[in-house]
Design a protein around this motif. Sequence first.
Motif, PDB file in Angstrom:
ATOM      1  N   ALA A  37      25.489  43.868  36.711  1.00  0.00           N
ATOM      2  CA  ALA A  37      26.800  44.443  37.015  1.00  0.00           C
ATOM      3  C   ALA A  37      27.782  43.346  37.411  1.00  0.00           C
ATOM      4  CB  ALA A  37      26.681  45.472  38.130  1.00  0.00           C
ATOM      5  N   GLU A  38      27.336  42.369  38.178  1.00  0.00           N
ATOM      6  CA  GLU A  38      28.206  41.262  38.582  1.00  0.00           C
ATOM      7  C   GLU A  38      28.614  40.430  37.367  1.00  0.00           C
ATOM      8  OE1 GLU A  38      30.509  38.940  41.005  1.00  0.00           O
ATOM      9  OE2 GLU A  38      29.477  40.792  41.529  1.00  0.00           O
ATOM     10  N   ASP A  39      27.683  40.202  36.454  1.00  0.00           N
ATOM     11  CA  ASP A  39      28.002  39.458  35.241  1.00  0.00           C
ATOM     12  C   ASP A  39      29.038  40.191  34.400  1.00  0.00           C
ATOM     13  OD1 ASP A  39      26.211  37.527  36.015  1.00  0.00           O
ATOM     14  OD2 ASP A  39      24.596  38.218  34.686  1.00  0.00           O
ATOM     15  N   LYS A  40      28.891  41.495  34.263  1.00  0.00           N
ATOM     16  CA  LYS A  40      29.856  42.293  33.493  1.00  0.00           C
ATOM     17  C   LYS A  40      31.234  42.230  34.144  1.00  0.00           C
ATOM     18  CE  LYS A  40      26.698  45.650  31.444  1.00  0.00           C
ATOM     19  NZ  LYS A  40      26.316  47.072  31.388  1.00  0.00           N
ATOM     20  N   LYS A  41      31.253  42.301  35.458  1.00  0.00           N
ATOM     21  CA  LYS A  41      32.529  42.254  36.180  1.00  0.00           C
ATOM     22  C   LYS A  41      33.217  40.908  35.963  1.00  0.00           C
ATOM     23  CE  LYS A  41      34.423  42.659  40.816  1.00  0.00           C
ATOM     24  NZ  LYS A  41      34.102  42.841  42.231  1.00  0.00           N
ATOM     25  N   GLN A  42      32.453  39.813  36.045  1.00  0.00           N
ATOM     26  CA  GLN A  42      33.032  38.496  35.828  1.00  0.00           C
ATOM     27  C   GLN A  42      33.579  38.353  34.410  1.00  0.00           C
ATOM     28  OE1 GLN A  42      33.601  36.160  38.065  1.00  0.00           O
ATOM     29  NE2 GLN A  42      32.715  37.457  39.658  1.00  0.00           N
ATOM     30  N   GLU A  43      32.860  38.894  33.444  1.00  0.00           N
ATOM     31  CA  GLU A  43      33.318  38.839  32.055  1.00  0.00           C
ATOM     32  C   GLU A  43      34.615  39.633  31.876  1.00  0.00           C
ATOM     33  OE1 GLU A  43      33.248  37.795  28.019  1.00  0.00           O
ATOM     34  OE2 GLU A  43      32.115  37.025  29.732  1.00  0.00           O
ATOM     35  N   LEU A  44      34.697  40.800  32.502  1.00  0.00           N
ATOM     36  CA  LEU A  44      35.900  41.618  32.427  1.00  0.00           C
ATOM     37  C   LEU A  44      37.090  40.910  33.066  1.00  0.00           C
ATOM     38  CD1 LEU A  44      37.199  44.351  31.713  1.00  0.00           C
ATOM     39  CD2 LEU A  44      36.474  45.157  33.957  1.00  0.00           C
ATOM     40  N   VAL A  45      36.869  40.296  34.200  1.00  0.00           N
ATOM     41  CA  VAL A  45      37.949  39.569  34.879  1.00  0.00           C
ATOM     42  C   VAL A  45      38.432  38.409  34.016  1.00  0.00           C
ATOM     43  CG1 VAL A  45      38.449  38.093  36.875  1.00  0.00           C
ATOM     44  CG2 VAL A  45      37.242  40.246  37.200  1.00  0.00           C
ATOM     45  N   ARG A  46      37.488  37.709  33.374  1.00  0.00           N
ATOM     46  CA  ARG A  46      37.856  36.591  32.503  1.00  0.00           C
ATOM     47  C   ARG A  46      38.716  37.064  31.337  1.00  0.00           C
ATOM     48  NH1 ARG A  46      36.425  34.598  27.841  1.00  0.00           N
ATOM     49  NH2 ARG A  46      34.756  36.107  27.550  1.00  0.00           N
ATOM     50  N   LYS A  47      38.329  38.183  30.715  1.00  0.00           N
ATOM     51  CA  LYS A  47      39.090  38.728  29.595  1.00  0.00           C
ATOM     52  C   LYS A  47      40.486  39.163  30.036  1.00  0.00           C
ATOM     53  CE  LYS A  47      35.241  40.421  26.806  1.00  0.00           C
ATOM     54  NZ  LYS A  47      34.568  41.617  26.282  1.00  0.00           N
ATOM     55  N   MET A  48      40.566  39.790  31.209  1.00  0.00           N
ATOM     56  CA  MET A  48      41.869  40.245  31.701  1.00  0.00           C
ATOM     57  C   MET A  48      42.787  39.059  31.971  1.00  0.00           C
ATOM     58  SD  MET A  48      40.667  43.336  34.210  1.00  0.00           S
ATOM     59  CE  MET A  48      42.298  43.688  34.813  1.00  0.00           C
ATOM     60  N   ARG A  49      42.232  37.974  32.530  1.00  0.00           N
ATOM     61  CA  ARG A  49      43.047  36.784  32.783  1.00  0.00           C
ATOM     62  C   ARG A  49      43.534  36.171  31.478  1.00  0.00           C
ATOM     63  NH1 ARG A  49      39.305  34.301  37.474  1.00  0.00           N
ATOM     64  NH2 ARG A  49      40.172  35.509  39.185  1.00  0.00           N
TER      65      ARG A  49
END
Length: 72
Positions: A37-49
Amino acid sequence: MAKSRNNLLGVGGQRKKLSRAEQQGAGTVRDSDRKVAEDKKQELVRKMRERAEAQTATTAEPAAQDAPPAQS
């Protein structure tokens, strides 16, 4: 009878019982799920940035093209 102020038995919650595997350092499924879940969240944040940076770059380009060139 007076209330005992020194008896704090049961205060502070309970500890989780560890299985033998957990005591030996093997993580639980829950721990691996948290990691995923933490990995998915980091990936989502990266895409949003990246999207936000792309939007600011595209909105800044037309403004720079519309402005007349500065003469010194």
